[in-house]
Enzyme design. Structure first.
Site, short mmCIF file in Angstrom:
data_model
loop_
_atom_site.label_atom_id
_atom_site.label_comp_id
_atom_site.label_asym_id
_atom_site.label_seq_id
_atom_site.Cartn_x
_atom_site.Cartn_y
_atom_site.Cartn_z
N SER A 15 -2.23 -4.31 -6.98
CA SER A 15 -3.03 -3.07 -7.07
C SER A 15 -3.53 -2.92 -8.50
O SER A 15 -3.00 -3.57 -9.42
CB SER A 15 -2.14 -1.88 -6.72
OG SER A 15 -2.74 -0.66 -7.09
N TYR A 37 4.90 4.02 -6.04
CA TYR A 37 3.85 3.02 -5.77
C TYR A 37 3.55 2.22 -7.04
O TYR A 37 3.49 0.99 -7.02
CB TYR A 37 2.59 3.73 -5.25
CG TYR A 37 1.50 2.80 -4.78
CD1 TYR A 37 1.54 2.25 -3.51
CD2 TYR A 37 0.43 2.48 -5.60
CE1 TYR A 37 0.54 1.40 -3.07
CE2 TYR A 37 -0.58 1.64 -5.18
CZ TYR A 37 -0.52 1.10 -3.89
OH TYR A 37 -1.52 0.26 -3.46
P1 NAP Z 1 -3.39 0.76 5.15
O1 NAP Z 1 -4.64 0.80 5.93
O2 NAP Z 1 -2.49 1.95 5.09
O3 NAP Z 1 -2.59 -0.53 5.58
C1 NAP Z 1 -1.24 -0.75 5.25
C2 NAP Z 1 -0.67 -1.71 6.25
O4 NAP Z 1 0.73 -1.91 6.00
C3 NAP Z 1 -0.77 -1.15 7.68
O5 NAP Z 1 -1.01 -2.22 8.55
C4 NAP Z 1 0.61 -0.59 7.89
O6 NAP Z 1 0.96 -0.42 9.23
C5 NAP Z 1 1.43 -1.67 7.22
N1 NAP Z 1 2.80 -1.22 7.02
C6 NAP Z 1 3.23 -0.16 6.32
N2 NAP Z 1 4.56 -0.02 6.43
C7 NAP Z 1 4.98 -1.04 7.23
C8 NAP Z 1 6.24 -1.43 7.75
N3 NAP Z 1 7.35 -0.74 7.48
N4 NAP Z 1 6.30 -2.50 8.55
C9 NAP Z 1 5.19 -3.21 8.84
N5 NAP Z 1 3.96 -2.88 8.41
C10 NAP Z 1 3.86 -1.81 7.61
O7 NAP Z 1 -3.75 0.49 3.63
P2 NAP Z 1 -4.49 -0.74 2.91
O8 NAP Z 1 -5.28 -0.14 1.85
O9 NAP Z 1 -5.12 -1.66 3.88
O10 NAP Z 1 -3.23 -1.42 2.24
C11 NAP Z 1 -2.94 -2.79 2.33
C12 NAP Z 1 -2.32 -3.25 1.02
O11 NAP Z 1 -3.28 -3.12 -0.02
C13 NAP Z 1 -1.12 -2.39 0.58
O12 NAP Z 1 -0.14 -3.22 0.01
C14 NAP Z 1 -1.73 -1.48 -0.45
O13 NAP Z 1 -0.79 -1.02 -1.36
C15 NAP Z 1 -2.73 -2.42 -1.09
N6 NAP Z 1 -3.79 -1.80 -1.86
C16 NAP Z 1 -4.68 -0.94 -1.28
C17 NAP Z 1 -5.70 -0.40 -2.04
C18 NAP Z 1 -6.75 0.52 -1.49
O14 NAP Z 1 -7.56 1.06 -2.26
N7 NAP Z 1 -6.82 0.76 -0.20
C19 NAP Z 1 -5.80 -0.71 -3.39
C20 NAP Z 1 -4.87 -1.58 -3.95
C21 NAP Z 1 -3.88 -2.12 -3.17
P3 NAP Z 1 0.59 0.96 10.00
O15 NAP Z 1 -0.87 0.90 10.29
O16 NAP Z 1 1.46 0.90 11.18
O17 NAP Z 1 0.94 2.08 9.05
#
Ligand code: NAP
Length: 252
Positions: free
Chosen positions: A144, A157
């Site tokens: 991130s 986080y």
């Molecule tokens: P998201 O749409 O909330 O996706 C997160 C994913 O992780 C979802 O598939 C979620 O499943 C899964 N997850 C969470 N807890 C879990 C568990 N206990 N067991 C299995 N799966 C689990 O958010 P995203 O933005 O795509 O995030 C993906 C990654 O990118 C994360 O590591 C996040 O920190 C990172 N990231 C995101 C951003 C951003 O701006 N969006 C920026 C930097 C980094 P559910 O759908 O069931 O909740």
């Protein structure tokens, strides 16, 4: 001539592949030719349909990464579905927002457990399988901007993603000579469930947009290319890198 970015014949496990960035990465890896095990705790139908539409191959795997000691089982189940794994994308992650003065212990533990602990033990189980078979392999961790910056209201986080940057470098150092490349992608502000609260707040949304040189939020598909690169032969000499894909945010 084969492209160095071609993943035909490779197998990849992507966690949190049902939505957001994980879905974007799963689709990109499948489009590059990999067989993808799409793992998540929610329904994976949408991801499987997108990959099938694109002519790719994917298998679903239901997992809850909060479960104590689950990592070796996840790797074994993924390998039972798709064969020996070549690529692990540690994408699943959660975020909790509260002022540091009020931050609760459960919001600390849950985030650290999924973002840092599960990521490490999945990498360990994945690497054990690859090392035992003498197989080269790739790990791509999803870090991130808060692997580099502090942020506000997201104490666990930021701790988890800063820790993940360190862990990526440690594993790269320990495993490079075992044929495992460990790297990370640091996405900028991407439209997903993770950032819904920020986009719904007009002031935060405007302040964030004003700082992004690209002038827009990123999309999950913006992250897929970097994942394909790090998973491919083109990245054979990449170890311990944390690549920002952020519309220029960190350059500002
Ligand atoms: P998201 O749409 O909330 O996706 C997160 C994913 O992780 C979802 O598939 C979620 O499943 C899964 N997850 C969470 N807890 C879990 C568990 N206990 N067991 C299995 N799966 C689990 O958010 P995203 O933005 O795509 O995030 C993906 C990654 O990118 C994360 O590591 C996040 O920190 C990172 N990231 C995101 C951003 C951003 O701006 N969006 C920026 C930097 C980094 P559910 O759908 O069931 O909740």
């Amino acid at each position: 001539m084969a492209s160095p970015f071609d993943l035909t014949g490779r197998t990849a496990l992507v966690t949190g592949a049902n939505t957001g960035i994980g879905q974007g990465i799963a689709l990109a890896l499948a489009q590059a030719g990999a067989t993808v095990v799409a793992a998540g705790r929610s329904d994976l139908t949408e991801t499987l349909a997108l990959i099938a539409e694109a002519g790719g191959t994917a298998r679903p795997l239901k997992v809850d990464l909060q479960e104590q000691g689950i990592a070796p089982r996840v790797i074994a189940q993924a390998e039972a579905l798709a064969g020996p794994l070549d690529i692990l994308v540690n994408n699943a992650g959660i975020i909790r927002r509260a002022d540091a003065l009020d931050f609760s212990e459960s919001d600390w533990d849950e985030v650290i457990n999924v973002n840092l602990k599960a990521t490490f033990f999945l990498a360990q189980a994945f690497a054990k399988s690859a090392v035992a078979a003498g197989r080269g392999a790739r790990i791509v961790n999803i870090a991130s901007l808060l692997s580099f910056q502090g942020g506000i209201r997201v104490a666990s986080y930021t701790a988890s993603k800063s820790g993940l940057a360190g862990l990526t470098k440690l594993l790269a150092c320990e495993w490079a000579q075992k044929g495992i490349n460990v790297n990370a992608i640091a996405p900028g502000y991407i439209e997903s469930n993770n950032t819904e609260a920020l986009r719904a707040d007009p002031d935060r949304n405007q302040a964030i947009l004003a700082r992004i040189p690209a002038g827009r939020w990123g999309k999950p598909s913006d992250i897929g290319g970097a994942a394909v690169f790090l998973a491919s032969d083109a990245a054979a000499y990449m170890h311990g890198a944390i690549i920002p894909v952020d519309g220029g945010w960190l350059a500002r």
